[in-house]
Structure formats: structure tokens, C-alpha cells
Scaffold this active site. Structure first.
Site, mmCIF file in Angstrom:
data_model
loop_
_atom_site.group_PDB
_atom_site.id
_atom_site.type_symbol
_atom_site.label_atom_id
_atom_site.label_comp_id
_atom_site.label_asym_id
_atom_site.label_seq_id
_atom_site.Cartn_x
_atom_site.Cartn_y
_atom_site.Cartn_z
ATOM 1 N N ASP A 180 -35.942 -27.323 -10.578
ATOM 2 C CA ASP A 180 -34.730 -26.546 -10.299
ATOM 3 C C ASP A 180 -33.819 -27.320 -9.366
ATOM 4 O O ASP A 180 -34.112 -28.456 -9.007
ATOM 5 C CB ASP A 180 -35.035 -25.122 -9.799
ATOM 6 C CG ASP A 180 -35.562 -25.057 -8.365
ATOM 7 O OD1 ASP A 180 -35.480 -26.053 -7.628
ATOM 8 O OD2 ASP A 180 -36.051 -23.970 -7.983
ATOM 9 N N ILE A 188 -28.892 -26.664 -11.701
ATOM 10 C CA ILE A 188 -28.772 -26.583 -13.163
ATOM 11 C C ILE A 188 -27.724 -25.526 -13.513
ATOM 12 O O ILE A 188 -27.857 -24.354 -13.144
ATOM 13 C CB ILE A 188 -30.138 -26.294 -13.813
ATOM 14 C CG1 ILE A 188 -31.023 -27.533 -13.609
ATOM 15 C CG2 ILE A 188 -29.986 -25.949 -15.292
ATOM 16 C CD1 ILE A 188 -32.432 -27.399 -14.087
ATOM 17 N N HIS A 241 -34.982 -27.053 -2.966
ATOM 18 C CA HIS A 241 -34.689 -25.710 -2.451
ATOM 19 C C HIS A 241 -33.196 -25.606 -2.077
ATOM 20 O O HIS A 241 -32.860 -25.324 -0.936
ATOM 21 C CB HIS A 241 -35.575 -25.423 -1.228
ATOM 22 C CG HIS A 241 -35.903 -23.975 -1.033
ATOM 23 N ND1 HIS A 241 -37.171 -23.510 -0.910
ATOM 24 C CD2 HIS A 241 -35.102 -22.891 -0.916
ATOM 25 C CE1 HIS A 241 -37.160 -22.209 -0.711
ATOM 26 N NE2 HIS A 241 -35.907 -21.793 -0.713
ATOM 27 N N ARG A 256 -28.617 -20.112 -8.768
ATOM 28 C CA ARG A 256 -27.244 -19.755 -8.403
ATOM 29 C C ARG A 256 -26.328 -19.563 -9.603
ATOM 30 O O ARG A 256 -25.436 -18.726 -9.563
ATOM 31 C CB ARG A 256 -26.698 -20.796 -7.420
ATOM 32 C CG ARG A 256 -27.332 -20.662 -6.034
ATOM 33 C CD ARG A 256 -27.077 -21.860 -5.168
ATOM 34 N NE ARG A 256 -27.703 -23.060 -5.715
ATOM 35 C CZ ARG A 256 -27.519 -24.289 -5.242
ATOM 36 N NH1 ARG A 256 -26.712 -24.485 -4.225
ATOM 37 N NH2 ARG A 256 -28.147 -25.314 -5.784
ATOM 38 N N SER A 305 -38.210 -29.744 -6.649
ATOM 39 C CA SER A 305 -37.090 -28.978 -6.099
ATOM 40 C C SER A 305 -36.801 -29.404 -4.668
ATOM 41 O O SER A 305 -37.719 -29.770 -3.935
ATOM 42 C CB SER A 305 -37.485 -27.485 -6.087
ATOM 43 O OG SER A 305 -36.558 -26.698 -5.367
ATOM 44 N N LYS A 317 -44.292 -25.006 -5.312
ATOM 45 C CA LYS A 317 -42.830 -25.167 -5.433
ATOM 46 C C LYS A 317 -42.322 -25.961 -4.225
ATOM 47 O O LYS A 317 -42.719 -25.694 -3.097
ATOM 48 C CB LYS A 317 -42.165 -23.786 -5.483
ATOM 49 C CG LYS A 317 -40.650 -23.823 -5.530
ATOM 50 C CD LYS A 317 -40.069 -22.433 -5.809
ATOM 51 C CE LYS A 317 -38.558 -22.459 -5.914
ATOM 52 N NZ LYS A 317 -37.879 -22.449 -4.615
#
Ligand SMILES: Cc1cc2nc3c(=O)[nH]c(=O)nc-3n(C[C@H](O)[C@H](O)[C@H](O)COP(=O)(O)O)c2cc1C
Length: 296
Positions: free
Chosen positions: A223, A226, A193, A247, A191, A169
Site C-alpha cells: 500500500d 495507490i 504507513h 486515501r 508499506s 504490516k
């Protein structure tokens, strides 16, 4: 560290989502299925919960509640850092949970967490490689434990040690994507982050290059930012296998698992309507050529 608003990666990412426009394809279209096949299992949606942590106070037992919400929506659930007993409570819900472990300097800490997660039925495990550094030119220290950048050889060791798929990730370059594949990772999350680095490229902007480099060898998850079924569609159209939502689910989480499942389902219904309007009957039929870049 002084933050430059113009460099806010979350804002830039939002602007990029909004610069992507869709054409429609109604003739021969139909209502679609959003079924996702992942690591030999079937889920009802490509919308997964992001690897979150520290949700205490949002609602009672929030880390377990969000897992129950994902299970209710027949979605994959991800979890970030947290104690062993919390992870056990999460997987006892039956949620298919991917455990993301920090890039601890000491590999023994990583092995302990990995072994525990696998012993307690993790669907997959992985590492957020983007959490090694702090913003002040040093290695980060998380909950008192030192982080460190991970070498290709170390990643290869983690992958080989894991009896479930190991996911990287925090990939935001073709270079890291290629290294992850070469190290044997079974998936990557494109991502930044939620803006860990200023001026980080929007994940969707670099996604097509990464998709081309990975060439279907492993699933690619995305991610960051989104917020709707439309955002999910755009990520899938540009080549994501599935997406993680963090979130956006924290507000519904205040009202517990049913509200989390409801929000995932709402986003999934919106995704279905866009798939129908763009002629995709399955996730595999989503065609990148429906996307156009706003140039006016
Ligand atoms: C409260 C909170 C806790 C998080 N904890 C972790 C974590 O422990 N491990 C991790 O890999 N990512 C963690 N993340 C990052 C998310 O997994 C995700 O990459 C990021 O929030 C972007 O997705 P979003 O824009 O949908 O929130 C956390 C995010 C939030 C908001």
C-alpha cells in the site's frame, strides 16, 4: 518536529510510481480475469481496502459502510484500530475482513484484540509494526495505550497463537521481510504507513528485492499512494500479490458503500485494460519485464 518537504515520503512515492513506464504486448493477448485466490477464498479483484480507522464523520457509520463497499466489489476488506462493537458490526456485513492490531507494549492487549477478532470471524489478523515509535524519539502512545517495538520472539508467539493467517504490516526492508517469514507470518504488507518516516523508500522501489527474498513463500501486499488501476498494475507487475487502497477511497466514501464499490470497480476495469494491453490474461501472468524505468 520540523518536516522537510523534500523528504515527504508520499511525494517521493508518487514520483516513483510515475517513473515506471510500460511496454505493450498485443499479439496473443485477450481480455483478462482479475480473480484473486487468497487464503483459500476467491475474490474478484486484487484491489483491497486499506486498514483504516477513525473515519467517523466522513459519512454515517463510515467504518461499516466501507466494509459494505468492499463486499459489494467482492474485494478483501481490511480494518485498523477500533472498538470491539464496531468490528462486530463490520464482520456482520459479511465482508471478509483482515484486522490489523497496533504493536501494544502489553501483549495481553494484543491477545485480547486478536481473540475477539478471530471469534468474530476475521479473515486474517496482523500487526502494523511501524507504529511503535513517535516522531519525538520516544515510543508512541495511541489512544492512551503505550506502543513498543516487537521482537522476533514476540511476533513468533502472536503467529503461533493465531488460528487465522497473521500478517505483518509496515515491512520496508528485506531484513524485516525475512524475519516475518521466519517467524511464520502468512503475509506482509510492504508499506511506509502514508509517510510515517521522512525519506522512506517508495514501497514499489524496494518491492522487487523483497519479492526475491520471500521467494513465493507467502503473499506480499503493498500500500501507499495507490490512486489508479495503473498504480495497481505497476505494484502487481513488480511482484505484489494484491494491493491495499486507503486515501483514494475516502472521497467516494462520503457518498457511501455504492460509491466505494464503484471506485474499486473503476480501478479494476482500468487494471484489466492494462493487463490486456500487456498480454496478461490472469494476475499470475503479469510479467515484471513489461516495466521500464524512466531514464530520460
Ligand atoms: C484515516 C486513516 C486511518 C488509518 N488507520 C490505520 C490503522 O488503524 N492501522 C493501520 O495499520 N494503518 C492505518 N492507516 C494506514 C493505511 O492502512 C495505509 O497504510 C496508508 O494510508 C497508506 O495507504 P494509502 O496511501 O492508500 O492511504 C490509516 C490511514 C488513514 C488515512
Amino acid at each position: 518536529m520540523k518536516q522537510n518537504q523534500a523528504g515527504d515520503a508520499n511525494r517521493i512515492t508518487r514520483e516513483y510510481f510515475d517513473s515506471l513506464l510500460l511496454e505493450s504486448r498485443y499479439i496473443d493477448s485477450d481480455l483478462p480475469s482479475t480473480q484473486l485466490q487468497l487464503y483459500g477464498e476467491t475474490f474478484q479483484t486484487p484491489i483491497m481496502t486499506a486498514a483504516l480507522s477513525h473515519l467517523h464523520g466522513i459519512c454515517d457509520n463510515a467504518m461499516v459502510e466501507i466494509a459494505k463497499g468492499a463486499l459489494e466489489a467482492k474485494a478483501v476488506h481490511w480494518v485498523g484500530m477500533g472498538e470491539e462493537d464496531e468490528f462486530e458490526q463490520i464482520t456482520e456485513t459479511g465482508a471478509r475482513t483482515i484486522k490489523i492490531i497496533k504493536p501494544h507494549k502489553d501483549s495481553n492487549v494484543i491477545y485480547k484484540k486478536m481473540d475477539h477478532a478471530i471469534e468474530h470471524n476475521a479473515f486474517a489478523v496482523g500487526m502494523d509494526i511501524d507504529h511503535a515509535f513517535s516522531g519525538n524519539g520516544k515510543y508512541d502512545v495511541v489512544c492512551g495505550l503505550p506502543m513498543h517495538a516487537k521482537s522476533f520472539e514476540e511476533i513468533k508467539e502472536y503467529v503461533e497463537r493465531s488460528s487465522v493467517p497473521f500478517i505483518i504490516k509496515g515491512v520496508l526492508s528485506v531484513q524485516d521481510a525475512e524475519k516475518s517469514v521466519k517467524a511464520g507470518a502468512k503475509g506482509i504488507v510492504v508499506s511506509h504507513h502514508h509517510g510515517i518516516m521522512q525519506y522512506a523508500i517508495p514501497p514499489l522501489m524496494i518491492l522487487p528485492e523483497i519479492v526475491k527474498a520471500v521467494d513465493g513463500q507467502i503473499p506480499i501486499f503493498v500500500d501507499c499512494g495507490i490512486e489508479s488501476g495503473m498504480d495497481v498494475f505497476k505494484a502487481l507487475a513488480l511482484g505484489a500479490t494484491a494491493v491495499c487502497v486507503g486515501r483514494e477511497l475516502m472521497e467516494p466514501l462520503k457518498d457511501g458503500k455504492d460509491a466505494v464499490a464503484k471506485r474499486i470497480n473503476e480501478m479494476n476495469l482500468e487494471l484489466m485494460s492494462i493487463m490486456a494491453r500487456t498480454g496478461a490474461k490472469t494476475l499470475a501472468e503479469i510479467d515484471p519485464s513489461v516495466i521500464h524505468f524512466k531514464t530520460f
